[in-house]
Design a protein around this motif. Structure first.
Motif, PDB file in Angstrom:
ATOM      1  N   GLY A  71       0.828  -1.197   0.000  1.00 50.09           N
ATOM      2  CA  GLY A  71       0.000   0.000   0.000  1.00 50.09           C
ATOM      3  C   GLY A  71       0.863   1.248   0.000  1.00 50.09           C
ATOM      4  O   GLY A  71       2.069   1.207   0.288  1.00 50.09           O
ATOM      5  N   PHE A  72       0.237   2.370  -0.335  1.00 48.63           N
ATOM      6  CA  PHE A  72       0.924   3.657  -0.405  1.00 48.63           C
ATOM      7  C   PHE A  72       0.063   4.704   0.288  1.00 48.63           C
ATOM      8  O   PHE A  72      -1.164   4.694   0.166  1.00 48.63           O
ATOM      9  CB  PHE A  72       1.169   4.047  -1.866  1.00 48.63           C
ATOM     10  N   ALA A  73       0.704   5.605   1.031  1.00 47.95           N
ATOM     11  CA  ALA A  73      -0.023   6.678   1.708  1.00 47.95           C
ATOM     12  C   ALA A  73       0.741   7.980   1.556  1.00 47.95           C
ATOM     13  O   ALA A  73       1.981   8.000   1.531  1.00 47.95           O
ATOM     14  CB  ALA A  73      -0.217   6.355   3.182  1.00 47.95           C
ATOM     15  N   ALA A  74      -0.007   9.077   1.443  1.00 46.13           N
ATOM     16  CA  ALA A  74       0.597  10.403   1.339  1.00 46.13           C
ATOM     17  C   ALA A  74      -0.326  11.409   2.005  1.00 46.13           C
ATOM     18  O   ALA A  74      -1.556  11.262   2.002  1.00 46.13           O
ATOM     19  CB  ALA A  74       0.831  10.789  -0.124  1.00 46.13           C
ATOM     20  N   GLY A  75       0.266  12.430   2.602  1.00 45.78           N
ATOM     21  CA  GLY A  75      -0.532  13.473   3.236  1.00 45.78           C
ATOM     22  C   GLY A  75       0.283  14.739   3.419  1.00 45.78           C
ATOM     23  O   GLY A  75       1.510  14.688   3.569  1.00 45.78           O
ATOM     24  N   PHE A  76      -0.405  15.876   3.387  1.00 43.54           N
ATOM     25  CA  PHE A  76       0.300  17.132   3.615  1.00 43.54           C
ATOM     26  C   PHE A  76      -0.597  18.079   4.387  1.00 43.54           C
ATOM     27  O   PHE A  76      -1.816  17.888   4.473  1.00 43.54           O
ATOM     28  CB  PHE A  76       0.749  17.756   2.293  1.00 43.54           C
ATOM     29  N   ARG A  77       0.022  19.103   4.969  1.00 41.14           N
ATOM     30  CA  ARG A  77      -0.723  20.155   5.645  1.00 41.14           C
ATOM     31  C   ARG A  77      -0.123  21.506   5.278  1.00 41.14           C
ATOM     32  O   ARG A  77       1.112  21.641   5.190  1.00 41.14           O
ATOM     33  CB  ARG A  77      -0.722  19.969   7.159  1.00 41.14           C
ATOM     34  N   ALA A  78      -1.004  22.490   5.068  1.00 45.32           N
ATOM     35  CA  ALA A  78      -0.583  23.856   4.793  1.00 45.32           C
ATOM     36  C   ALA A  78      -1.199  24.769   5.856  1.00 45.32           C
ATOM     37  O   ALA A  78      -2.420  24.737   6.062  1.00 45.32           O
ATOM     38  CB  ALA A  78      -1.028  24.293   3.395  1.00 45.32           C
ATOM     39  N   ASN A  79      -0.363  25.536   6.537  1.00 50.18           N
ATOM     40  CA  ASN A  79      -0.803  26.481   7.561  1.00 50.18           C
ATOM     41  C   ASN A  79      -0.381  27.896   7.176  1.00 50.18           C
ATOM     42  O   ASN A  79       0.720  28.098   6.648  1.00 50.18           O
ATOM     43  CB  ASN A  79      -0.182  26.151   8.929  1.00 50.18           C
ATOM     44  N   ASN A  80      -1.268  28.849   7.490  1.00 46.46           N
ATOM     45  CA  ASN A  80      -0.922  30.241   7.183  1.00 46.46           C
ATOM     46  C   ASN A  80      -1.615  31.162   8.181  1.00 46.46           C
ATOM     47  O   ASN A  80      -2.787  30.966   8.506  1.00 46.46           O
ATOM     48  CB  ASN A  80      -1.353  30.609   5.759  1.00 46.46           C
ATOM     49  N   GLY A  93       8.653  33.579  11.404  1.00 49.94           N
ATOM     50  CA  GLY A  93       8.697  33.645   9.954  1.00 49.94           C
ATOM     51  C   GLY A  93       9.562  32.610   9.278  1.00 49.94           C
ATOM     52  O   GLY A  93       9.632  32.564   8.052  1.00 49.94           O
ATOM     53  N   ASP A  94      10.222  31.739  10.042  1.00 54.03           N
ATOM     54  CA  ASP A  94      11.117  30.745   9.453  1.00 54.03           C
ATOM     55  C   ASP A  94      10.442  29.403   9.208  1.00 54.03           C
ATOM     56  O   ASP A  94      11.043  28.497   8.631  1.00 54.03           O
ATOM     57  CB  ASP A  94      12.330  30.521  10.365  1.00 54.03           C
ATOM     58  N   GLU A  95       9.191  29.248   9.649  1.00 57.81           N
ATOM     59  CA  GLU A  95       8.520  27.961   9.518  1.00 57.81           C
ATOM     60  C   GLU A  95       8.044  27.733   8.085  1.00 57.81           C
ATOM     61  O   GLU A  95       7.796  28.686   7.335  1.00 57.81           O
ATOM     62  CB  GLU A  95       7.331  27.887  10.484  1.00 57.81           C
ATOM     63  N   LEU A 162       3.788  25.157  11.385  1.00 52.34           N
ATOM     64  CA  LEU A 162       4.372  23.853  11.076  1.00 52.34           C
ATOM     65  C   LEU A 162       5.832  23.810  11.511  1.00 52.34           C
ATOM     66  O   LEU A 162       6.511  24.837  11.554  1.00 52.34           O
ATOM     67  CB  LEU A 162       4.281  23.591   9.573  1.00 52.34           C
ATOM     68  N   GLU A 163       6.311  22.611  11.829  1.00 53.16           N
ATOM     69  CA  GLU A 163       7.713  22.408  12.166  1.00 53.16           C
ATOM     70  C   GLU A 163       8.281  21.365  11.221  1.00 53.16           C
ATOM     71  O   GLU A 163       7.819  20.225  11.209  1.00 53.16           O
ATOM     72  CB  GLU A 163       7.860  21.952  13.622  1.00 53.16           C
TER      73      GLU A 163
END
Length: 358
Positions: A71-80, A93-95, A162-163
């Motif tokens: 199986g394959f899995a992928a995920g992302f998150r965008a924060n602003n 401002g470096d994140e 995000l880190e």
């Protein structure tokens, strides 16, 4: 060496999949499941000085159907950030603005599962997202054995910047052995060993017993530190459930000189408080009591903790409320009140979040 081994394992899994029948692979990918969420979050902190920010977060996750165990899995998150009370309240401002927190290939059968790549871990002292090779073995009766080698750690929360993936506390990877046994009725017995290279190693044991009405937890862990005194932590909790009301009380104590040492470097599951900055510190003794209550779609929770560290003390009160308008949409609120040793460090945090999940 272990890092190269992890990457090699991923390559082997990928190659095995590519040589399989192309139609079946395409069908497995098309039959996969998508999910995600959109979250609006804001907080205001009444302190000296005051601060606050609001932000938006978008998360997406995909998991393929299985083909011959692969199986394959992928995920992302965008924060602003959307607003700041003062410049820098959200971040420096470096994140990163977006993060691919999940990207892995896995293989599973009746006896074990192997996952290589970026993935979320939820072990006693390993949480958030890791670049890791993880094996979970279930071939023995009532027993789950988890072996892991993690290289880097990242955080992708919906209420903070995000880190990105980085080494933890300068350690060049960590190895985990976790054994859980459930052969005793209503009981989980757990023993574990962690080794964070050039940082520390630690080991512990935990027993959890839960019936329909009552539950007990007893937990102890000890560290062998490379550059400071060894640490330890002991935790006991009693809890009860009565209709829609849940009650809990617990006690946490740490080593007089070193506290919990480096054990919380890659995640933790003991500290029950929203802030709880002193719980893992030196000579910390924490007593807490909590309650939860559900009224239809409304969930309420309250938690009070008192931590004495050396001759100083800190008190914290958390109040949480969440209302689910549907399976997809919910609103939540949190109040955190911290009474510190120095009154200039007292603060109260108010936060609200709206979540639409799909």
């Amino acid at each position: 060496m272990l890092k190269k081994l992890s990457l090699a394992a991923i390559a082997v899994l990928a190659t095995s999949t590519l040589y399989a029948d192309s139609f079946d692979i395409e069908d497995a990918l098309k039959s996969g499941s998508f999910g995600g969420d959109f979250t609006l979050y804001g907080e205001s902190i009444d302190a000296k000085p005051d601060s606050g920010f609001s932000m938006g977060s978008l998360g997406l996750h995909y998991e393929s159907a299985r083909y011959r165990g692969f199986g394959f899995a992928a995920g992302f998150r965008a924060n602003n950030d959307l607003s700041e009370k003062e410049n820098g309240d959200y971040s420096d401002g470096d994140e990163p603005k977006s993060l691919l927190h999940t990207a892995n290939i896995s293989y599973t059968n009746e006896a074990f599962t192997v996952i290589g790549g970026r993935q979320e871990l939820d072990l006693e002292w390993a949480g958030d997202y890791h670049e890791a090779l993880v094996g979970v073995f279930t071939g023995l009766p009532n027993t789950t054995i988890t072996l892991a080698h993690t290289i880097r750690l990242a955080v992708a929360d919906t209420d903070a910047p995000l880190e990105k993936f980085e080494k933890f506390n300068g350690s060049d990877g960590a190895q985990v052995l976790d054994v859980a046994y459930e052969g005793v009725e209503n009981t989980v017995l757990n023993a574990y060993y962690y080794n964070a290279n050039d940082l520390a190693s630690w080991y512990g044991a935990k027993a959890v017993w839960d019936s329909e009405l009552f539950g007990l937890t007893a937990h102890g862990a000890f560290s062998n530190e490379d550059a400071m005194k060894d640490g330890n932590i002991l935790h006991a909790e009693v809890r009860g459930t009565f209709s829609d009301l849940g009650l809990s009380a617990g006690y946490i104590t740490t080593d007089k000189d070193a506290g919990a040492g480096s054990m919380d470097s890659i995640g933790d599951n003991i500290n029950p408080l929203e802030e709880g900055d002193k719980v893992y510190g030196a000579d910390a003794k924490t007593v807490y009591v909590g309650a939860t209550y559900e009224i239809g779609a409304l969930s309420l929770g309250a938690l009070y903790g008192h931590t004495k560290y050396g001759s100083d003390k800190e008190k914290e009160f958390n109040f949480m409320a969440e209302y689910a308008f549907s399976d997809a949409f919910s609103l939540g609120g949190l109040i955190v009140d911290v009474n510190a040793q120095d009154s200039d460090d007292d603060y109260t945090k108010f936060s609200l979040n709206a979540v639409y999940a799909f």
